[in-house]
Each structure stands twice: as structure tokens, then as C-alpha cells.
Design an enzyme around this catalytic site. Structure first.
Site, PDB file in Angstrom:
ATOM      1  N   ARG A 120      50.085  36.848  54.827  1.00 13.72           N
ATOM      2  CA  ARG A 120      50.541  38.252  53.905  1.00 13.72           C
ATOM      3  C   ARG A 120      51.176  38.939  52.472  1.00 13.72           C
ATOM      4  O   ARG A 120      52.294  40.021  52.621  1.00 13.72           O
ATOM      5  CB  ARG A 120      51.774  38.686  55.326  1.00 13.72           C
ATOM      6  CG  ARG A 120      51.161  39.013  56.622  1.00 13.72           C
ATOM      7  CD  ARG A 120      51.878  39.525  57.468  1.00 13.72           C
ATOM      8  NE  ARG A 120      50.384  40.007  58.814  1.00 13.72           N
ATOM      9  CZ  ARG A 120      50.787  38.859  59.881  1.00 13.72           C
ATOM     10  NH1 ARG A 120      51.424  37.619  58.911  1.00 13.72           N
ATOM     11  NH2 ARG A 120      49.657  38.752  60.400  1.00 13.72           N
ATOM     12  N   GLU A 184      37.731  45.827  26.580  1.00 19.72           N
ATOM     13  CA  GLU A 184      38.654  46.928  26.888  1.00 19.72           C
ATOM     14  C   GLU A 184      39.917  47.238  26.031  1.00 19.72           C
ATOM     15  O   GLU A 184      40.658  48.659  26.397  1.00 19.72           O
ATOM     16  CB  GLU A 184      39.376  45.717  27.900  1.00 19.72           C
ATOM     17  CG  GLU A 184      37.937  45.506  29.283  1.00 19.72           C
ATOM     18  CD  GLU A 184      38.161  46.311  30.078  1.00 19.72           C
ATOM     19  OE1 GLU A 184      38.647  47.498  29.959  1.00 19.72           O
ATOM     20  OE2 GLU A 184      37.387  46.522  30.821  1.00 19.72           O
ATOM     21  N   ASN A 244      39.580  53.356  33.833  1.00 17.04           N
ATOM     22  CA  ASN A 244      37.920  53.521  34.354  1.00 17.04           C
ATOM     23  C   ASN A 244      36.896  53.914  33.554  1.00 17.04           C
ATOM     24  O   ASN A 244      35.903  54.249  33.487  1.00 17.04           O
ATOM     25  CB  ASN A 244      37.680  54.428  35.833  1.00 17.04           C
ATOM     26  CG  ASN A 244      38.587  53.255  36.417  1.00 17.04           C
ATOM     27  OD1 ASN A 244      38.419  51.834  36.467  1.00 17.04           O
ATOM     28  ND2 ASN A 244      39.231  53.884  37.592  1.00 17.04           N
ATOM     29  N   HIS A 251      29.566  49.289  35.963  1.00 12.15           N
ATOM     30  CA  HIS A 251      29.903  49.065  37.615  1.00 12.15           C
ATOM     31  C   HIS A 251      27.874  49.124  37.757  1.00 12.15           C
ATOM     32  O   HIS A 251      27.373  47.919  38.167  1.00 12.15           O
ATOM     33  CB  HIS A 251      30.776  49.597  38.599  1.00 12.15           C
ATOM     34  CG  HIS A 251      31.904  49.162  38.145  1.00 12.15           C
ATOM     35  ND1 HIS A 251      32.743  49.631  39.058  1.00 12.15           N
ATOM     36  CD2 HIS A 251      32.398  48.193  37.275  1.00 12.15           C
ATOM     37  CE1 HIS A 251      33.869  48.858  38.363  1.00 12.15           C
ATOM     38  NE2 HIS A 251      33.240  48.028  38.039  1.00 12.15           N
ATOM     39  N   HIS A 264      31.265  42.024  31.953  1.00 12.17           N
ATOM     40  CA  HIS A 264      31.895  43.337  32.286  1.00 12.17           C
ATOM     41  C   HIS A 264      32.490  43.415  30.850  1.00 12.17           C
ATOM     42  O   HIS A 264      32.130  44.595  31.384  1.00 12.17           O
ATOM     43  CB  HIS A 264      33.407  42.280  33.375  1.00 12.17           C
ATOM     44  CG  HIS A 264      34.230  43.629  33.111  1.00 12.17           C
ATOM     45  ND1 HIS A 264      33.459  44.520  34.583  1.00 12.17           N
ATOM     46  CD2 HIS A 264      35.164  44.425  32.231  1.00 12.17           C
ATOM     47  CE1 HIS A 264      34.912  46.308  34.481  1.00 12.17           C
ATOM     48  NE2 HIS A 264      35.774  45.380  33.062  1.00 12.17           N
TER      49      HIS A 264
END
Ligand SMILES: NC(=O)c1ccc[n+]([C@@H]2O[C@H](COP(=O)([O-])OP(=O)(O)OC[C@H]3O[C@@H](n4cnc5c(N)ncnc54)[C@H](O)[C@@H]3O)[C@@H](O)[C@H]2O)c1
Ligand SMILES: [Zn+2]
Length: 361
Positions: A120, A184, A244, A251, A264
């Protein structure tokens, strides 16, 4: 060396170190490590280049184990994620262990997600080795893997203890990957930093020639932008969605043409040109703005037009499963101006089709 801070609530703020030769500065790492157990996750391309350097820097005081994954977006899957858990369990790693992701965005996303899940949550450090990872994916805590039906569909928000961006590792990156990272970088200029966009337009030849000062400057300015956005909206309930820009289209292009065909950043460059075209249809950008955007991507040696074989129907289909969509409506980030992103806009299907028809084969 430059040190920036990603400011988050509940003591989860963390530093980004940017500079040359940082990989061998062990104290940057060790001050964020909680126990003797360290797992380095990397891949078959990066391991021969940088793994020994990192291991040597860590010295003999730690139990350092490694997972070396095959190289490629096609291995960013649950199946390969399990290899990381296998090693953590086989070596009896405890909750105080630290996972170091040494690699590009694929390794960073997978390493981060593994760290989020193992018992976790164990500590996690990002050492991004591509420009894209240094300016984007390593900062902000988005982690995850792909599913055959959609990219990054399985994942978690999980922040690292620190990010170490060593500009020297970019020396071995190939030109195509460098350009993909620049997509980016350009994005930050387009969505919120027009002065940076101008700087990029002037300095693109230096960046492509890998001028170290120019690269460090671009990495720093990009990380400042990303850190501000993430600090304001960690879980993407608002302004973070502007990161985005170009990605919903991007995508669709990545999935539609098969993972691995486009990088990408290349898909994002094309997707941003779609977004610019759609913004012009809404009257937010003029022809000169759109041409300027296409020109800056081209100057970075990035594609601005999409694969001929994708149809309008395919785009609509693929975009309808994107995470950013609510109630089946297609929502995208557009540009209200050059240097100012919109919040997510519900796209009018006719206008979307007009844009896609302009591009689709
Ligand atoms: N988490 C986020 O917020 C976020 C943001 C953007 C992208 N991403 C994800 O990042 C991934 C893309 O990342 P990427 O562009 O870094 O791709 P990548 O991780 O596949 O790396 C690109 C290639 O460069 C190689 N490489 C890496 N560092 C190198 C070096 N220093 N020298 C030589 N070769 C090197 C890799 O082995 C690989 O072949 C995608 O999966 C994308 O979804 C995540
Ligand atoms: Zn991206």
C-alpha cells in the site's frame, strides 16, 4: 544545481534537482531513503548506460536489488508490473524500502505505480533519463500502466520523495526522443507561458544542438510550470487538465496507430495541431496563431500532420474512452489564445468532424 519545490499539502512537498552530474551525487538520494532496502527499476537500454554509475554512487551500505525490464511502451502493462512485485517479494522488501525509477516515462510510470501498490505504498524516487520524463512525467505523481483498450487506464496518483534530473544523461538520448520531449516543453509555453514560447522559438536550434545551458534552462522552466500547476490542482479537478493540451487527440493517435508507432511526444505534437485547428473554428485563434504553432513543432523536428490511415470514426471512437470525458461527451483542452489554455470544452461533434476531416485520410 537548481532546486525547485513541488508544493503539496500534508508534508508531501518534494524537491526537483536539476543540473549536470547529479547521478553520482549520492547525498541527493540518500537523504530521501528510509531504510537499507533499495530496488532500482530500469530497462535493458538504460541499465548498461547508467545502472552501475548509480549503484556505485549508492555505495556498499545498502541492499540494492534491480529489476531490468524490456524496453518499450508495449511492456507498460500489468504483466510486466508484476515482475517488480515478484522481485520486491522475493527479496523480502519491507514497507520502509525505497524504489528508484531510473529511466524514461515508461519506467517512471511503472515504478511509481509499483511503489504505490506494494504494501500500500513505499517510498519512491524518480531519476528521469529522457527529456520528456525530466520535464513532464516524473513530476506530479501520475503513475500507471496501459491496458489493451486504453492508454494509462490503470494507475494511481502517487508522489515521489524527490526527482533528480541530470542533464548529462541526455547525451545518449537519440534525436527523435529529444524532439519528442520538446513537444511537452512547447506545451507549457502554449498553455500558460507565452514568454517561454518566445524563448523556445529563438532557442530551438540550441536545444536541438544539445547546448547544455539551453537544455537546463528549458528543463527548469518546464518544471516550474508543471510544479505550479500540480501544486494548485494535484488531483486534476481543474487547471491540471490544461496539461492535457493535445493529449486527447494524441492518445487516439497513439492507440489507433498501435502503441509504439508514434512516440508520445510526436502524437502530442500532432494532437496539439488538431487542438489549434479546433480553437480556430471557435474563433479563439487566427490563422497566424495556428501557423505559428505548427511552425514551432516543425522547428523542433516534430510531425504536425497525422497518419493518413486513421478515419474520423476511429478518432471519435478512441476519444470517447479517454479519461477526461464525462458522460460520453468528448471533452478536450483548447487554446483561448497562444499562451492561454481553455478548461475542458465539450466538443461539438460537427466541429470536431470538420477538424478531423481536414486531417483524416
Ligand atoms: N506520468 C505522467 O504524468 C506522464 C506524462 C507524460 C508522459 N507519460 C508517459 O511517459 C511515457 C513516455 O516516456 P518517454 O518518452 O520517456 O519514453 P520511454 O520511457 O519509452 O523512453 C524512450 C526511449 O529512450 C530510452 N532511453 C531513456 N533514457 C535514455 C538515455 N538517457 N539514453 C538513451 N536512451 C534512453 C528508453 O529506453 C526508450 O527506448 C509514456 O508511457 C507516457 O504515457 C507520463
Ligand atoms: Zn504527455
Amino acid at each position: 544545481m537548481k532546486e525547485l519545490q513541488v508544493a503539496l499539502n500534508n508534508d508531501r512537498s518534494y524537491p526537483i534537482y536539476i543540473g549536470a552530474g547529479l547521478l553520482t551525487q549520492a547525498e541527493l538520494l540518500t537523504k530521501h531513503i528510509r531504510s537499507k532496502q533499495i530496488l532500482i527499476v530500469t530497462n535493458e537500454t538504460i541499465a548498461p548506460l547508467y545502472l552501475a554509475k548509480l549503484q556505485t554512487a549508492l555505495g556498499g551500505d545498502y541492499q540494492v536489488e534491480t529489476v531490468i525490464l524490456p524496453d518499450g511502451e508495449q511492456y507498460k502493462t500489468l504483466e510486466y508490473l508484476e515482475k517488480i512485485f515478484d522481485q520486491l517479494l522475493a527479496k523480502k522488501f519491507s514497507r520502509n524500502a525505497t524504489l528508484i525509477a531510473l529511466g524514461g516515462g515508461v519506467i517512471g510510470d511503472m515504478g511509481g505505480f509499483a511503489a504505490a501498490c506494494y504494501q500500500r505504498g513505499i517510498a519512491f524516487i524518480q531519476i528521469p533519463t529522457t527529456l520528456l520524463a525530466q520535464v513532464d512525467s516524473s513530476v506530479g505523481g501520475k503513475t500507471g500502466v496501459n491496458h489493451p483498450l486504453g492508454k494509462n487506464m490503470i494507475g494511481a496518483f502517487y508522489q515521489p520523495q524527490c526527482v533528480i534530473a541530470d542533464a548529462d544523461v541526455l547525451d545518449t538520448l537519440d534525436d527523435r526522443q529529444l524532439s519528442a520531449g520538446l513537444a511537452e516543453v512547447i506545451k507549457y509555453g502554449l498553455i500558460r507561458d507565452p514568454a517561454f514560447l518566445e524563448w523556445l522559438e529563438t532557442n530551438m536550434p540550441k536545444l536541438l544542438a544539445r547546448d547544455k545551458d539551453a537544455l537546463a534552462c528549458a528543463i527548469e522552466r518546464s518544471c516550474i510550470n508543471k510544479a505550479e500547476v500540480v501544486g494548485e490542482d494535484e488531483f486534476e479537478s481543474g487547471v491540471r487538465a490544461t496539461l492535457n493540451l493535445g493529449h486527447t487527440f494524441g492518445h487516439a493517435i497513439e492507440t489507433g496507430s498501435g502503441y509504439g508507432h508514434y512516440l508520445h511526444g510526436e502524437a502530442v505534437a500532432i494532437g496539439t495541431c488538431f487542438a489549434a485547428d479546433l480553437s480556430r473554428r471557435l474563433g479563439w485563434l487566427n490563422d497566424a496563431d495556428v501557423n505559428r504553432i505548427i511552425a514551432v513543432f516543425k522547428a523542433a523536428n516534430l510531425p504536425a500532420t497525422p497518419p493518413k490511415e486513421m478515419t474520423t470514426e476511429q478518432y471519435v471512437d478512441l476519444m470517447a474512452v479517454d479519461k477526461k470525458n464525462v458522460d460520453g461527451k468528448i471533452r478536450v483542452i483548447l487554446l483561448e489564445a497562444v499562451g492561454k489554455a481553455s478548461l475542458p470544452v465539450n466538443v461539438d461533434l460537427a466541429q470536431l468532424q470538420a477538424t478531423l476531416n481536414g486531417y483524416a485520410g
